[in-house]
Design a protein around this motif. Sequence first.
Motif, PDB file in Angstrom:
ATOM      1  N   SER A   1      -0.210  12.567   4.756  1.00 54.00           N
ATOM      2  CA  SER A   1      -0.155  12.882   6.181  1.00 54.00           C
ATOM      3  C   SER A   1       0.748  11.923   6.949  1.00 54.00           C
ATOM      4  N   ARG A   2       0.950  10.736   6.400  1.00 50.42           N
ATOM      5  CA  ARG A   2       1.828   9.777   7.066  1.00 50.42           C
ATOM      6  C   ARG A   2       3.298  10.022   6.727  1.00 50.42           C
ATOM      7  N   GLN A   3       3.535  10.976   5.841  1.00 57.58           N
ATOM      8  CA  GLN A   3       4.903  11.351   5.482  1.00 57.58           C
ATOM      9  C   GLN A   3       5.250  12.641   6.184  1.00 57.58           C
ATOM     10  N   ASP A   4       6.501  12.878   6.373  1.00 58.15           N
ATOM     11  CA  ASP A   4       6.908  14.158   6.934  1.00 58.15           C
ATOM     12  C   ASP A   4       7.467  15.080   5.859  1.00 58.15           C
ATOM     13  N   THR A   5       6.918  14.945   4.641  1.00 58.10           N
ATOM     14  CA  THR A   5       7.310  15.829   3.541  1.00 58.10           C
ATOM     15  C   THR A   5       6.073  16.382   2.885  1.00 58.10           C
ATOM     16  N   LYS A   6       6.226  17.441   2.135  1.00 59.93           N
ATOM     17  CA  LYS A   6       5.092  18.049   1.426  1.00 59.93           C
ATOM     18  C   LYS A   6       4.733  17.190   0.220  1.00 59.93           C
TER      19      LYS A   6
ATOM     20  N   PRO B   1     -13.178   9.388  -2.083  1.00 57.91           N
ATOM     21  CA  PRO B   1     -12.352   8.345  -1.453  1.00 57.91           C
ATOM     22  C   PRO B   1     -10.894   8.329  -1.906  1.00 57.91           C
ATOM     23  N   ASP B   2     -10.651   8.508  -3.206  1.00 60.69           N
ATOM     24  CA  ASP B   2      -9.255   8.498  -3.668  1.00 60.69           C
ATOM     25  C   ASP B   2      -8.490   9.706  -3.135  1.00 60.69           C
ATOM     26  N   GLU B   3      -9.151  10.850  -3.013  1.00 63.10           N
ATOM     27  CA  GLU B   3      -8.498  12.039  -2.468  1.00 63.10           C
ATOM     28  C   GLU B   3      -8.247  11.876  -0.967  1.00 63.10           C
ATOM     29  N   VAL B   4      -9.193  11.256  -0.258  1.00 68.24           N
ATOM     30  CA  VAL B   4      -9.008  10.987   1.170  1.00 68.24           C
ATOM     31  C   VAL B   4      -7.764  10.134   1.361  1.00 68.24           C
ATOM     32  N   GLU B   5      -7.625   9.077   0.577  1.00 74.23           N
ATOM     33  CA  GLU B   5      -6.457   8.194   0.697  1.00 74.23           C
ATOM     34  C   GLU B   5      -5.165   8.924   0.360  1.00 74.23           C
ATOM     35  N   LYS B   6      -5.209   9.777  -0.647  1.00 75.16           N
ATOM     36  CA  LYS B   6      -4.020  10.540  -1.035  1.00 75.16           C
ATOM     37  C   LYS B   6      -3.588  11.475   0.103  1.00 75.16           C
ATOM     38  N   ILE B   7      -4.546  12.174   0.700  1.00 70.45           N
ATOM     39  CA  ILE B   7      -4.239  13.096   1.799  1.00 70.45           C
ATOM     40  C   ILE B   7      -3.730  12.324   3.005  1.00 70.45           C
ATOM     41  N   ARG B   8      -4.350  11.186   3.290  1.00 72.02           N
ATOM     42  CA  ARG B   8      -3.915  10.386   4.433  1.00 72.02           C
ATOM     43  C   ARG B   8      -2.500   9.842   4.228  1.00 72.02           C
ATOM     44  N   ALA B   9      -2.201   9.403   3.002  1.00 76.88           N
ATOM     45  CA  ALA B   9      -0.847   8.915   2.708  1.00 76.88           C
ATOM     46  C   ALA B   9       0.160  10.057   2.861  1.00 76.88           C
TER      47      ALA B   9
ATOM     48  N   VAL C   1      -0.655  15.679   9.673  1.00 79.89           N
ATOM     49  CA  VAL C   1       0.227  14.645  10.210  1.00 79.89           C
ATOM     50  C   VAL C   1      -0.219  14.254  11.621  1.00 79.89           C
ATOM     51  N   GLU C   2      -0.470  15.254  12.461  1.00 74.94           N
ATOM     52  CA  GLU C   2      -0.882  14.983  13.842  1.00 74.94           C
ATOM     53  C   GLU C   2      -2.259  14.342  13.899  1.00 74.94           C
ATOM     54  N   PHE C   3      -3.176  14.824  13.079  1.00 75.97           N
ATOM     55  CA  PHE C   3      -4.532  14.275  13.048  1.00 75.97           C
ATOM     56  C   PHE C   3      -4.466  12.796  12.635  1.00 75.97           C
ATOM     57  N   GLU C   4      -3.714  12.510  11.586  1.00 74.60           N
ATOM     58  CA  GLU C   4      -3.592  11.134  11.085  1.00 74.60           C
ATOM     59  C   GLU C   4      -2.920  10.231  12.117  1.00 74.60           C
ATOM     60  N   LYS C   5      -1.922  10.753  12.788  1.00 75.73           N
ATOM     61  CA  LYS C   5      -1.178   9.962  13.767  1.00 75.73           C
ATOM     62  C   LYS C   5      -2.049   9.642  14.989  1.00 75.73           C
ATOM     63  N   ASP C   6      -2.779  10.631  15.500  1.00 72.60           N
ATOM     64  CA  ASP C   6      -3.544  10.446  16.734  1.00 72.60           C
ATOM     65  C   ASP C   6      -4.926   9.827  16.525  1.00 72.60           C
ATOM     66  N   LEU C   7      -5.598  10.215  15.446  1.00 69.50           N
ATOM     67  CA  LEU C   7      -6.984   9.767  15.220  1.00 69.50           C
ATOM     68  C   LEU C   7      -7.205   9.448  13.745  1.00 69.50           C
ATOM     69  N   PRO C   8      -6.603   8.379  13.242  1.00 66.10           N
ATOM     70  CA  PRO C   8      -6.651   8.114  11.799  1.00 66.10           C
ATOM     71  C   PRO C   8      -8.061   7.956  11.220  1.00 66.10           C
ATOM     72  N   GLU C   9      -8.930   7.242  11.912  1.00 66.27           N
ATOM     73  CA  GLU C   9     -10.286   7.048  11.377  1.00 66.27           C
ATOM     74  C   GLU C   9     -11.081   8.350  11.404  1.00 66.27           C
ATOM     75  N   MET C  10     -10.892   9.130  12.456  1.00 65.44           N
ATOM     76  CA  MET C  10     -11.579  10.411  12.538  1.00 65.44           C
ATOM     77  C   MET C  10     -11.048  11.373  11.472  1.00 65.44           C
TER      78      MET C  10
END
Length: 177
Positions: free
Chosen positions: A171-176, A161-169, A140-149
């Motif tokens: 990470s933008r939630q505050d739920t598991k 790529p699909d797994e990256v997007e899933k993890i990033r999505a 969550v913190e990584f995505e919030k502060d440095l999304p591209e990194m």
Amino acid sequence: MYTVNQLGKKYDLSRSTLLYYDKIGLLKPSARSEANYRLYSQSDVQRMEKIATYREAGLSLESIADILNSGETKSTKALEQRLINLNSEISKLRLQQQLVVGLLGRDSLIRTSRTMNKEQWVNILKASGMDAEARHRWHVEFEKDLPEMHADFLESLGCKPDEVEKIRAWSRQDTKP
């Protein structure tokens, strides 16, 4: 004043390179000796320093000429484009590196290839005491502060790529997940 050979030695450039820079107008000598040798002033040396720095950054001679003749706006645009290109190249190289390691199929090479996969990373986080909630918070913190990194990091772990997007999505939630 510097001669072609002196300037070449200072910047580890061949005589022919400096003559080429002169021919294309990138670095013209300020003067000529009585014997018609090229002579470079301190101002020329400062220009050469800029050329060397931009070359180290991987810019083309054409881009360098544009920057030196146009100013800061061109510099910013050229450097931003170079950064975009580098990020793309790095991403492609990471994928090639992972493919080569996979083709070789030897775990011993993973230790020397400077790569880490997702499983290894998760194991390190677990071994350092991070539970699932802490790992989620980390994302969550990584995505919030440095999304591209964050995306680059996930790619470096071999995530598709699909797994990256899933993890990033996730990470933008505050739920598991």
